[in-house]
Design an enzyme around this catalytic site. Sequence first.
Site, short mmCIF file in Angstrom:
data_model
loop_
_atom_site.label_atom_id
_atom_site.label_comp_id
_atom_site.label_asym_id
_atom_site.label_seq_id
_atom_site.Cartn_x
_atom_site.Cartn_y
_atom_site.Cartn_z
N HIS A 114 61.23 48.49 49.24
CA HIS A 114 61.52 49.92 49.18
C HIS A 114 62.46 50.16 48.02
CE1 HIS A 114 63.09 53.90 50.33
NE2 HIS A 114 61.94 54.04 50.96
N ASP A 148 55.28 51.99 56.00
CA ASP A 148 53.83 51.93 55.80
C ASP A 148 53.20 50.65 56.35
OD1 ASP A 148 53.69 54.41 54.31
OD2 ASP A 148 54.74 53.32 52.72
N ARG A 190 67.06 71.74 35.59
CA ARG A 190 66.64 71.52 34.19
C ARG A 190 67.42 70.34 33.60
NH1 ARG A 190 65.35 70.27 29.67
NH2 ARG A 190 64.34 71.63 28.13
N SER A 246 57.76 63.48 47.02
CA SER A 246 57.34 64.71 47.70
C SER A 246 58.51 65.67 47.91
CB SER A 246 56.66 64.39 49.04
OG SER A 246 57.49 63.57 49.85
N ARG A 279 62.17 52.97 60.45
CA ARG A 279 60.91 53.63 60.83
C ARG A 279 59.85 52.59 61.19
NH1 ARG A 279 59.96 57.12 55.57
NH2 ARG A 279 60.42 55.04 54.74
N HIS A 314 53.34 56.46 46.75
CA HIS A 314 54.11 57.24 47.74
C HIS A 314 53.32 57.28 49.04
CE1 HIS A 314 57.04 59.83 49.36
NE2 HIS A 314 56.72 60.98 48.81
#
Length: 461
Positions: free
Chosen positions: A342, A397, A443, A265, A351, A295
Amino acid sequence: MFGLTVRSTAALRQANFRAFSSQISSLKERVAELIPAKQAEIKEFRDAHKNTVVGSVTVDQIYGGMRDIRGLICETSLLDAQEGIRFRGMSIPEAQAALPKAPGGEEPLPEGIWWLLLTGEVPTAEQVKQVSAEWAARSTLPKHVSDMIDSMPKTVHPMSQLSAAVTLMNSDSSFADAYNRGVNKRELWKYAYDDSVDLLARLPVAAAKIYRNLYHDGKLGAEVDANLDWSANFARMLGFNTPEFDELMRLYLTIHCAHEGGNVSAHSTHLVGSALSDPYLSFAAGLNGLAGPLHGLANQEVLRWITALKDEIGTYEPTDEQLTEFLWNTLKGGRVVPGYGHAVLRKTDPRYTCQREFALKHLPDDPLFKLTSQLYRIVPDVLTQHGKTKNPWPNVDAHSGVLLTHYNLTEMNYYTVLFGVSRAIGCLADLVWSRALMFPLERPKSETTESLKAIVAGKAE
């Protein structure tokens, strides 16, 4: 108010914003003060070390998702494999302790992490209050965006709806207008900032409207109250009105906000922004990446897996032996244990830890939390014995869905929307600084397998 109006009319909303403007310009002004020194620091560093090699790239990394290749700058956060995420140098426990809280609360306000990510400085309670006031004053959702959300069939996934809503908001982008008017590129960051603030102010309104349309009566649970913080207003619009849920939202929206620049993200937002797409289009790209099962969808995968566990064993209170057997059956069936492991971390995700601490304080006897705690004791040993996981420890999660379920936010398809509202803070802070530092279009060079073989053959000769 985070509603479709602040009070009763758009005119009053504008009046409210003007009344706040003399106070709340300080954050933007502070960023403006910091930019020249950072630009000079980077110029001096690049001039002195522009040909310095900072790493090598292996064939395995090229095929393996570019893992651990250092290839971009994200000034706002850094992920350490052992310590976890640091927001401008601050660990999660440090940020929890230092950032301002709501009156009577113990969890940090996300408005404070926004200030920290933009400036590297811990804001005062008054400065955070000003950010809350600004976001409330700018929260009106454009009518065409509101109408589009209302027109969505209930078969459209909530993340698809949120992405579409954010994309449509670009119709009044200050950044796009400034670019079209030929504003000097050194000044474009100011318009990226303005769009980012508008997007952060409106995002909970759009997200809550999607939730209420899909799962309730289509009416927001409340309009935005200019006296409440961002998280509490979001909770009210969703239809939740308890101090504990407010605190959960403050914690959730803070700890999910950023995880350095290489995740899907964050990098999607950064990449699209490098084309000088406006913040709305850029963050919509980030949301589309977040919607992937590898994700942002992972937290609902955890709950589905735990539900399957409960259904097979028949109880939320299995023995350690039953749980161990279920884990081995999962792994032998070629499936992963969701919520564990992870790409970067090699220890328990901080977290996860702070959410566990929240649960121990507020819901220690919740059956789902007790099962999650049991998994925490058993899964790492099983994964270590299995031998195919570099990090056998839980990530963020593994716990977030448990907390949301406890407070009766049980619609799992919606969980990634909450993640998206939080992640906007980190993605947009990075986007503002990317424009301030005038980073170029990204790029990277790609190869075919044949061209890569030729490169490798040439090195071997």
